[in-house]
Design an enzyme around this catalytic site. Structure first.
Site, PDB file in Angstrom:
ATOM      1  N   ASP A   7      59.888  38.051  40.011  1.00  0.00           N
ATOM      2  CA  ASP A   7      60.120  39.347  40.662  1.00  0.00           C
ATOM      3  C   ASP A   7      59.687  39.243  42.127  1.00  0.00           C
ATOM      4  O   ASP A   7      58.969  38.309  42.505  1.00  0.00           O
ATOM      5  CB  ASP A   7      59.311  40.453  39.961  1.00  0.00           C
ATOM      6  CG  ASP A   7      59.562  41.833  40.563  1.00  0.00           C
ATOM      7  OD1 ASP A   7      60.709  42.139  40.940  1.00  0.00           O
ATOM      8  OD2 ASP A   7      58.597  42.623  40.691  1.00  0.00           O
ATOM      9  N   SER A   8      60.099  40.227  42.919  1.00  0.00           N
ATOM     10  CA  SER A   8      59.629  40.285  44.303  1.00  0.00           C
ATOM     11  C   SER A   8      58.116  40.487  44.344  1.00  0.00           C
ATOM     12  O   SER A   8      57.457  40.118  45.310  1.00  0.00           O
ATOM     13  CB  SER A   8      60.299  41.464  45.016  1.00  0.00           C
ATOM     14  OG  SER A   8      59.963  42.676  44.367  1.00  0.00           O
ATOM     15  N   GLY A  40      63.880  45.421  48.262  1.00  0.00           N
ATOM     16  CA  GLY A  40      64.892  46.482  48.192  1.00  0.00           C
ATOM     17  C   GLY A  40      65.351  47.033  49.525  1.00  0.00           C
ATOM     18  O   GLY A  40      66.437  47.587  49.637  1.00  0.00           O
ATOM     19  N   CYS A  70      63.770  41.585  38.018  1.00  0.00           N
ATOM     20  CA  CYS A  70      63.896  42.371  39.246  1.00  0.00           C
ATOM     21  C   CYS A  70      65.355  42.817  39.348  1.00  0.00           C
ATOM     22  O   CYS A  70      66.258  41.969  39.410  1.00  0.00           O
ATOM     23  CB  CYS A  70      63.531  41.485  40.433  1.00  0.00           C
ATOM     24  SG  CYS A  70      63.773  42.245  42.043  1.00  0.00           S
ATOM     25  N   ASN A  71      65.578  44.112  39.331  1.00  0.00           N
ATOM     26  CA  ASN A  71      66.955  44.619  39.416  1.00  0.00           C
ATOM     27  C   ASN A  71      67.592  44.270  40.754  1.00  0.00           C
ATOM     28  O   ASN A  71      68.791  43.998  40.834  1.00  0.00           O
ATOM     29  CB  ASN A  71      66.963  46.141  39.251  1.00  0.00           C
ATOM     30  CG  ASN A  71      66.535  46.573  37.871  1.00  0.00           C
ATOM     31  OD1 ASN A  71      65.344  46.581  37.556  1.00  0.00           O
ATOM     32  ND2 ASN A  71      67.489  46.907  37.039  1.00  0.00           N
ATOM     33  N   THR A  72      66.780  44.302  41.808  1.00  0.00           N
ATOM     34  CA  THR A  72      67.289  44.049  43.157  1.00  0.00           C
ATOM     35  C   THR A  72      67.767  42.603  43.294  1.00  0.00           C
ATOM     36  O   THR A  72      68.864  42.341  43.786  1.00  0.00           O
ATOM     37  CB  THR A  72      66.174  44.343  44.180  1.00  0.00           C
ATOM     38  OG1 THR A  72      65.664  45.648  43.913  1.00  0.00           O
ATOM     39  CG2 THR A  72      66.678  44.270  45.596  1.00  0.00           C
ATOM     40  N   CYS A 180      64.260  49.874  38.503  1.00  0.00           N
ATOM     41  CA  CYS A 180      63.468  48.941  39.319  1.00  0.00           C
ATOM     42  C   CYS A 180      62.214  48.679  38.507  1.00  0.00           C
ATOM     43  O   CYS A 180      61.579  49.630  38.020  1.00  0.00           O
ATOM     44  CB  CYS A 180      63.113  49.580  40.662  1.00  0.00           C
ATOM     45  SG  CYS A 180      61.865  48.639  41.592  1.00  0.00           S
ATOM     46  N   THR A 181      61.875  47.418  38.358  1.00  0.00           N
ATOM     47  CA  THR A 181      60.759  47.095  37.450  1.00  0.00           C
ATOM     48  C   THR A 181      59.405  47.554  38.002  1.00  0.00           C
ATOM     49  O   THR A 181      58.431  47.617  37.253  1.00  0.00           O
ATOM     50  CB  THR A 181      60.739  45.588  37.135  1.00  0.00           C
ATOM     51  OG1 THR A 181      60.756  44.850  38.376  1.00  0.00           O
ATOM     52  CG2 THR A 181      61.940  45.187  36.299  1.00  0.00           C
ATOM     53  N   HIS A 182      59.359  47.895  39.291  1.00  0.00           N
ATOM     54  CA  HIS A 182      58.115  48.450  39.839  1.00  0.00           C
ATOM     55  C   HIS A 182      57.877  49.896  39.397  1.00  0.00           C
ATOM     56  O   HIS A 182      56.784  50.426  39.602  1.00  0.00           O
ATOM     57  CB  HIS A 182      58.158  48.436  41.378  1.00  0.00           C
ATOM     58  CG  HIS A 182      57.760  47.136  42.010  1.00  0.00           C
ATOM     59  ND1 HIS A 182      58.590  46.050  42.048  1.00  0.00           N
ATOM     60  CD2 HIS A 182      56.614  46.770  42.644  1.00  0.00           C
ATOM     61  CE1 HIS A 182      57.973  45.060  42.701  1.00  0.00           C
ATOM     62  NE2 HIS A 182      56.780  45.469  43.070  1.00  0.00           N
TER      63      HIS A 182
HETATM   64  N1  DGL Z   1      61.018  45.123  41.307  1.00  0.00           N
HETATM   65  C1  DGL Z   1      62.239  45.100  41.998  1.00  0.00           C
HETATM   66  C2  DGL Z   1      63.376  45.706  41.190  1.00  0.00           C
HETATM   67  O1  DGL Z   1      63.349  45.702  39.990  1.00  0.00           O
HETATM   68  C3  DGL Z   1      62.351  45.423  43.437  1.00  0.00           C
HETATM   69  C4  DGL Z   1      61.257  45.947  44.262  1.00  0.00           C
HETATM   70  C5  DGL Z   1      61.409  45.553  45.726  1.00  0.00           C
HETATM   71  O2  DGL Z   1      60.960  44.462  46.040  1.00  0.00           O
HETATM   72  O3  DGL Z   1      61.962  46.341  46.512  1.00  0.00           O
HETATM   73  O4  DGL Z   1      64.347  46.171  41.744  1.00  0.00           O
END
Ligand code: DGL
Length: 260
Positions: A7-8, A40, A70-72, A180-182
């Site tokens: 992930d990021s 993102g 990470c979706n992004t 978003c996983t965050h």
């Molecule tokens: N955790 C990431 C996601 O699922 C992105 C967060 C980011 O770095 O902007 O999209």
């Protein structure tokens, strides 16, 4: 098998947290690109470069599969990574289909990053589901920064969410999709603000089902303390302070898991 979760930042821990509970035979690597978070708000080209560098590192670690938690990064780079590498690569998909299957004809608010919301991938998914009229999209970039700072329920977080959620007529909505996983770290704060009928859905189970299928893994009760090696942008995390930071995110996810 050694499986990498990437992930990021610390958002991907929400996927790893679930994997630790259901995959008793596996070992894990967790890679947070802490030098480059957040993704993102950057350009797709930049994110592609970051993901490429992370994959170069991870594929040299003798892993049997990589989960892009990470979706992004999934939106910007998973296709390119699949073209380049032959190991199983599993991405994230916002749980829009799940929301519409569970609550047909009810509206869904999909929260994600700018890149995910502007990306072709999510719009193709919405078109495929014929769900244009049922899906609203909202970028919540500040939650990524709040999560990285371990700020989950301050006044600033609450005010931000109140403002972002204000435009919607929630009576017509079934759920908020955490795209978003965050965002999994904020379920309690969101719950406080939203009407009681609103459910929270994420893509974690869907992603892990896909991993199990592609890598042919056994599902069961996970080990209490499975081996996990943590890396920040390719540097092994060894300091007790940083390991305690990661541990405290996992404990928060224990609390968030029961909020639906
Ligand atoms: N955790 C990431 C996601 O699922 C992105 C967060 C980011 O770095 O902007 O999209």
């Amino acid at each position: 098998m050694k499986i990498a979760f990437f992930d990021s930042g610390i958002g991907g821990l929400s996927v790893l947290h679930h994997a630790m509970k259901i995959l008793p035979d596996e070992e894990f690597i967790f890679f947070a690109d802490e030098d480059n978070v957040p993704y993102g708000v950057k350009s797709r080209e930049q994110v592609l470069g970051y993901v490429d560098a992370a994959f170069k590192f991870l594929t040299a670690q003798n892993v049997g599969a990589i989960v892009v938690a990470c979706n992004t990064a999934t939106s910007a780079a998973v296709r390119a990574m699949r073209e380049k590498y032959s190991l199983p690569i599993v991405g994230m998909e916002p749980a829009i289909k799940l929301a519409l299957d569970l609550y047909p004809n009810r509206k869904v608010l999909v929260t994600a990053t700018e890149i995910t919301i502007r990306g072709e991938k999510i719009h193709k998914l919405i078109n495929r589901l014929h769900a244009k009229n049922l899906v609203n999209l909202r970028a919540l970039p500040k939650l990524v920064d709040f999560a990285e700072r371990q700020e989950f329920h301050s006044d600033a977080v609450e005010n931000y969410l109140r403002e972002e959620f204000a435009p919607y007529d929630w009576e017509n909505f079934s759920s908020v999709v955490l795209g978003c996983t965050h965002f999994n770290y904020f379920k309690d704060t969101m719950k406080k603000i939203l009407p009681a009928q609103i459910k929270f859905l994420d893509g974690n189970a869907g992603t892990l089902n896909q991993l199990v299928r592609l890598a042919n893994l056994r599902v069961g009760e996970g080990k209490k303390n499975p081996p996990v090696e943590y890396f920040y942008s390719g540097r092994r995390v060894t300091s007790s302070e940083e390991l305690a930071r990661l541990e405290s995110y996992l404990r928060r996810l224990d609390e968030m898991e029961v909020i639906i």
